[in-house]
Design an enzyme around this catalytic site. Structure first.
Site, short mmCIF file in Angstrom:
data_model
loop_
_atom_site.label_atom_id
_atom_site.label_comp_id
_atom_site.label_asym_id
_atom_site.label_seq_id
_atom_site.Cartn_x
_atom_site.Cartn_y
_atom_site.Cartn_z
N ASN A 93 53.26 66.94 38.33
CA ASN A 93 52.78 67.16 36.97
C ASN A 93 53.74 68.07 36.22
O ASN A 93 54.37 68.95 36.81
CB ASN A 93 51.41 67.84 37.01
CG ASN A 93 50.35 66.92 37.56
OD1 ASN A 93 50.02 65.91 36.97
ND2 ASN A 93 49.85 67.25 38.74
N HIS A 107 54.41 63.20 34.14
CA HIS A 107 54.94 63.83 35.35
C HIS A 107 56.43 64.11 35.17
O HIS A 107 57.10 63.46 34.36
CB HIS A 107 54.71 62.91 36.56
CG HIS A 107 53.33 63.01 37.13
ND1 HIS A 107 53.04 62.79 38.46
CD2 HIS A 107 52.15 63.32 36.55
CE1 HIS A 107 51.74 62.95 38.67
NE2 HIS A 107 51.18 63.27 37.53
N CYS A 116 56.08 66.34 43.85
CA CYS A 116 56.29 64.98 44.33
C CYS A 116 56.99 64.98 45.69
O CYS A 116 58.07 65.53 45.83
CB CYS A 116 57.13 64.21 43.33
SG CYS A 116 57.44 62.54 43.88
N ARG A 149 42.49 70.06 39.85
CA ARG A 149 42.13 68.72 40.34
C ARG A 149 43.39 68.00 40.85
O ARG A 149 43.60 67.84 42.05
CB ARG A 149 41.44 67.92 39.23
CG ARG A 149 40.72 66.67 39.69
CD ARG A 149 41.60 65.48 39.92
NE ARG A 149 42.35 65.08 38.74
CZ ARG A 149 43.34 64.20 38.76
NH1 ARG A 149 43.70 63.63 39.90
NH2 ARG A 149 44.00 63.90 37.66
N ASP A 150 44.24 67.61 39.92
CA ASP A 150 45.42 66.81 40.27
C ASP A 150 46.32 67.57 41.24
O ASP A 150 46.83 67.02 42.22
CB ASP A 150 46.17 66.49 38.97
CG ASP A 150 47.23 65.42 39.11
OD1 ASP A 150 47.79 65.28 40.22
OD2 ASP A 150 47.52 64.74 38.13
N HIS A 200 49.38 62.10 29.96
CA HIS A 200 49.43 62.74 31.29
C HIS A 200 50.81 62.39 31.86
O HIS A 200 51.04 61.26 32.29
CB HIS A 200 48.30 62.20 32.16
CG HIS A 200 48.26 62.79 33.54
ND1 HIS A 200 47.34 63.74 33.92
CD2 HIS A 200 49.04 62.58 34.63
CE1 HIS A 200 47.54 64.07 35.18
NE2 HIS A 200 48.58 63.38 35.64
ZN ZN Z 1 49.22 63.91 37.55
#
Ligand code: ZN
Length: 313
Positions: free
Chosen positions: A251, A211, A242, A15-16, A209
């Site tokens: 992530n 990063h 990123c 997903r992410d 969550h």
């Molecule tokens: Zn994320």
């Protein structure tokens, strides 16, 4: 969480990760990847988001992906939804867990999902009501985006994050996760904020969550472990890197996270070699995409013993 494991690693790559890479992963590859992750021992996977296919064409096949994932025995299948309309689709598709992103920063909320705080709070309440009425077995998490800072607003006061966590708990969600959406968090802040949130909402305090945009991801994991966090989101290969920090993943990387936890004696239930093996699918299905991970590059240390075997000796 299964009682057999100490820490739940919730894989968010499909997903992410996939929604932030330009190329859409073919549906058959997504299925193969999710199956391989589950076979490696991942017990929870966020397999996609139900969103406008115009906005995110990479996620257009999420209903089909959910259908596949719920056929895998023992896997808890999560899907992200931004509002009631898409929550209904996720519930109809059979997701076991739905995650609603709620930005603590209102400017981020408006730019990301075009909703003010009163609008998203009303939406969360409507989703909880639908769940309660027709899908009582489904769990609902909210992920508090920008809980540790925001690229638009800058500093996000800790009191704002705590207040939104309380609002969400009162709205009836099962867990409130704290998300370092933009990689601003530091370990002292992680400890402080989880402690403050837990003091207000107790066992509705959810996972982290985090990063790795500024290299603090795993340090923040250790800080969260110290204050009792037992669920961590991460992404295989750290995909969704990123764009503002070349060479830095977005992530935290699942392979590196699992190595950290297992080497500390915390059982994740994950076979790290099988997990590393699943990267091959990513490399094949996303040619040219940056795939991160220090442990996969360097290899496991000689004599490495996973936590579940340590417990037996
Ligand atoms: Zn994320």
């Amino acid at each position: 969480m299964s009682s057999a494991i100490d820490i739940l690693v919730s894989e968010v790559g499909p997903r992410d990760g996939l929604q932030s890479v330009k190329r859409a992963m073919p549906t058959a590859d997504k299925k193969r990847w999710i199956s391989a992750l589950a076979a490696a021992g991942l017990q929870e996977i966020e397999v996609g988001s139900f969103v406008s296919p115009k906005a995110l064409p990479q996620m257009a096949d999420t209903a089909e992906i959910v259908q596949h994932a719920i056929s895998i025995p023992g896997l808890r299948v999560a899907a992200l939804v931004p509002n009631l309309k898409y929550a209904r689709l996720a519930l109809e598709a059979g997701a076991h867990l739905i995650t609603i992103p709620v930005s603590v920063s209102e400017p981020h909320s408006i730019s990301n999902i075009r909703m003010t705080h009163p609008q998203i709070i009303a939406e969360v309440k409507a989703i909880v009501a639908l769940r309660n009425e027709a899908y009582p077995q489904v769990k609902i998490d909210t992920g508090l985006s920008t809980a540790f800072g925001c690229t638009i607003q800058g500093i996000v006061p800790e009191a704002d994050t705590v207040r939104m966590a309380v609002t969400m708990a009162e709205a009836g969600v099962d867990a409130v996760n704290l998300s370092d959406t933009v990689g601003y968090a530091n370990p002292a802040q992680v400890k402080r904020l989880f402690t403050k949130v837990r003091a207000e909402i107790g066992d509705k305090t959810g996972g982290a969550h985090l990063h790795n945009t500024r290299g603090q991801g795993l340090a923040n994991v250790v800080a969260a472990l110290d204050v009792g966090v037992t669920t961590f989101d991460s992404s295989q290969g750290g995909i969704g890197g990123c764009p503002y920090a070349p060479g830095a993943s977005g992530n935290i990387v699942t392979e590196d996270l699992v190595f950290l936890l297992e080497s500390m004696g915390l059982n994740t239930g994950i076979d790290i070699e099988a997990l590393i093996d699943a990267r091959k699918i990513l490399l094949e299905a996303l040619p040219g995409e940056a795939i991160y991970g220090l442990v996969p590059d360097a290899g496991l240390p000689k004599g490495f013993v996973p936590a579940r075997q340590l417990a037996l000796t």
